[in-house]
Design a protein around this motif. Sequence first.
Motif, short mmCIF file in Angstrom:
data_model
loop_
_atom_site.label_atom_id
_atom_site.label_comp_id
_atom_site.label_asym_id
_atom_site.label_seq_id
_atom_site.Cartn_x
_atom_site.Cartn_y
_atom_site.Cartn_z
N ALA A 197 0.63 -1.15 0.33
CA ALA A 197 -0.67 -0.22 -0.15
C ALA A 197 0.86 1.36 -0.07
CB ALA A 197 -1.23 0.07 1.02
N LYS A 198 0.40 2.12 -0.31
CA LYS A 198 0.87 3.95 -0.21
C LYS A 198 0.09 4.80 0.71
CE LYS A 198 2.16 7.77 -3.31
NZ LYS A 198 1.94 8.32 -4.63
N ASP A 199 1.14 4.80 1.36
CA ASP A 199 0.78 5.36 2.82
C ASP A 199 0.42 7.24 1.95
OD1 ASP A 199 0.61 7.76 5.02
OD2 ASP A 199 1.98 6.47 6.08
N LEU A 200 -0.72 8.26 2.08
CA LEU A 200 -1.06 8.97 1.20
C LEU A 200 -0.36 10.50 1.73
CD1 LEU A 200 -4.16 7.78 0.17
CD2 LEU A 200 -2.10 7.83 -1.00
N ILE A 201 0.03 9.91 3.84
CA ILE A 201 0.35 11.34 4.28
C ILE A 201 1.87 11.10 4.23
CG2 ILE A 201 0.44 12.28 6.54
CD1 ILE A 201 -2.40 11.27 7.29
N LEU A 202 2.42 10.33 4.63
CA LEU A 202 3.74 10.53 4.62
C LEU A 202 4.38 10.04 2.79
CD1 LEU A 202 4.69 8.59 7.75
CD2 LEU A 202 4.44 10.87 7.14
N LYS A 203 4.09 9.82 2.08
CA LYS A 203 4.13 9.69 0.89
C LYS A 203 5.07 8.43 0.46
CE LYS A 203 1.62 13.31 -0.80
NZ LYS A 203 0.64 13.16 -0.91
N ARG A 204 4.77 6.80 0.71
CA ARG A 204 6.17 6.11 1.21
C ARG A 204 5.21 4.58 0.93
NH1 ARG A 204 7.68 6.08 7.55
NH2 ARG A 204 5.53 5.36 8.10
N GLU A 205 5.45 3.17 0.29
CA GLU A 205 5.28 2.39 -0.28
C GLU A 205 5.72 1.74 1.36
OE1 GLU A 205 7.06 0.77 -2.68
OE2 GLU A 205 5.23 0.69 -4.16
N VAL A 206 4.14 0.88 2.33
CA VAL A 206 4.32 0.24 3.08
C VAL A 206 3.21 -1.30 2.94
CG1 VAL A 206 3.91 2.00 4.79
CG2 VAL A 206 1.96 1.31 4.17
N MET A 215 3.40 -1.99 8.10
CA MET A 215 5.04 -1.32 9.21
C MET A 215 5.75 -1.37 7.72
SD MET A 215 3.86 -6.45 9.65
CE MET A 215 3.37 -6.92 8.00
N GLU A 216 7.04 -1.35 7.61
CA GLU A 216 7.54 -1.66 6.75
C GLU A 216 8.09 -2.33 6.16
OE1 GLU A 216 12.79 -0.95 6.87
OE2 GLU A 216 12.10 -1.35 8.05
N TYR A 217 8.27 -1.80 4.52
CA TYR A 217 7.66 -2.66 3.63
C TYR A 217 9.62 -2.99 2.73
CZ TYR A 217 7.64 -3.59 -1.77
OH TYR A 217 7.36 -4.57 -2.56
#
Length: 687
Positions: A28-37, A88-90
Amino acid sequence: MNKGYVLNGRYEIIGRLGEGGMADVYLAKDLILKREVAVKLLRLDFRDNPQAKKRFQHEAMAATQLDNPHIVGIYDVDEVEGMQYLVMEYIDGEDLKKYIGDHFPIPYAEVVNIMEQICSAVSEAHRHHIIHRDLKPQNILVDKNGYIKITDFGISRAGTEDTMTQTRSIIGSIHYLSPEQIKGQVATEQSDIYSLGIILYELLTGKVPFTGDTAVSIAIKHSQEAIPSVRDFDPRIPQAMENVVLRATAKDPNDRYATVDQLADDLNTSLDRSRANEPRFVVPEKKSDLNEATRVMPFPPLQDQSASANDQASQRSEPAKQASKDQPPKKSTSKKKKRRRLIIAAILGLLVLLAAFVMIVTANGRTTVPVITGTTEEEASQKLQDADLQVGKVKYHSSDTVDRNRVISSNPKENTKIKKNTKVSLVVSSGPRKVRVGNYVGQNYNSVKDRLEREGFKIRKRNAPSGTFKSGRILQQDFRSGAKLNPAKHTLTFVVSTGVKQITLKDLTGMTKAQVVSYANKEEINPTFDYVYSDDQPKGRVVRQSPGANEVIQQGGNVAVWLSRGSKSSKQDTLKSFNVRITIPYFDANSDAESSSQPLTGSPSADTPSDSSGDAQATSGSSENVVFIYLKDHDHDFSTIYKQMVITKDTAVNLPFKLTKNEVGRYKVVRDGKTILRDNNVTQDSQ
């Protein structure tokens, strides 16, 4: 869950990563922190299962307690619309099971490197008294750069808990489960060590040691059969490396390594030439095992005169007239019997009085302080109550030897006789003493060294020239500002500026290595050592140097020194010399977008530790990068620094290797305490 679905208004689903027994994992993509998780979502059929929910919560609690680069981080845990999930961390890579299948056979040095990273994570968990209980390659992730991350602490347990398993149930993967877990006993650190031994076996052979048609048949093999020899599969595996497998997978937990760190230390030296002739590890025979066989005791048959006391009492209680019917006694015999009865009655009376006296004294008398060192506070309290004592004041002191929340000592001391209902004070461990360290870049080295040594730290110093900081000021530190460290277990290394002072080198030819080191420390320069064959200099003496004698270098600079191996013999013809060229990337802390917005001033008066979160800013000075190069080949040890450099741009370096045909070399480049370049599989074919 379909692609594009936004979980809890924040995590946009990209796709499915995998399926588990109770949960599915999505990218998934964290829409707030702009990172993959990675999002772990409890399956629909388990959402009303309280045990499954408890496992989810336990996994989050266990992982968030741990701070280790080789453990997958937990970012978030929540429930929305009845869906329980973990964020979690991806890790962009594959699990270790698939990695073994794709890359087998794996070079032995790479096996050591993989296990070193796994052990680092497991050791961190054990330091927090967390037992993983399900270590297996499927729970170990490998990213694109070969970096290891452990995941799935869902069935881990705290070392102070009795158990998390249900009665007569086995939790964990049967191929990697320890014999004691199979028997339903409580899992300990040694149980995780057994699983690590099985993982090491699989890395070396590409398969698990025990297979079978059913889980029961595999469990029986783990409990009863000896671990197969990895050297039977591959005779080239060093005996020292097989010994690590054998000791880690011993059936009795007491025969395994006491800690994961011991396993890692033993494995790290298993490829050293000094252990080439090591004998095969054999579990020591225990005396108790010799005494367990059933034996016939050589007692003679009981005779009539050795009748039991009960029989004698029964005989004495029979009516006298019955005895007279069987055998009429003489008068003298009757008197003797009366006298004997009187004596027996007197003795019994005395015993009754003595027992009553003991009971009275015991009731109003003294008791013994039980042994409670090493127990938890609750266990100690119960033991004191059982001994008719009370818990007094409880104080908490730091301890490097006694685990957190366990009793260090008592007052009065253990085994002391004291009055009943006396209050016993306890001293309980609060864990190792930790000291918060700060950012010391720019400060005076001697002042910082004195201050930290008073806290109990060991300090190491490296020298480097600098046009930014004056001589004696700290250029770099190998630890993160704001970290809490245990002085008893951490050595702090500082790189200290020597300014731009020029020195003239003396002729080092003929010196020993110790003499060169002494001279280098005095002049504040950094020597690097290499080895060559020489007929002119005896073994261990300097053959040549670069720069040469009488040449001028900056204080803190490097001087290469070649030591003699002695005369060359025919047995040494297979040793080959070659260079591996690498480019060390430069990191500009001042322009990096993630660095702190407050630049370091380098002011010597900045004694207050900085709380800056930027690691690069907190540990390096200005625009200069100080890097350490570690190298292992025929002559160099990986545990010591081969070369130190100060760079201000991307810099190409030739690393000289000397290896025989069967040797495997390694190198790594470290900046700010982090490895930025690494190769664990350098051979003669790496040119």
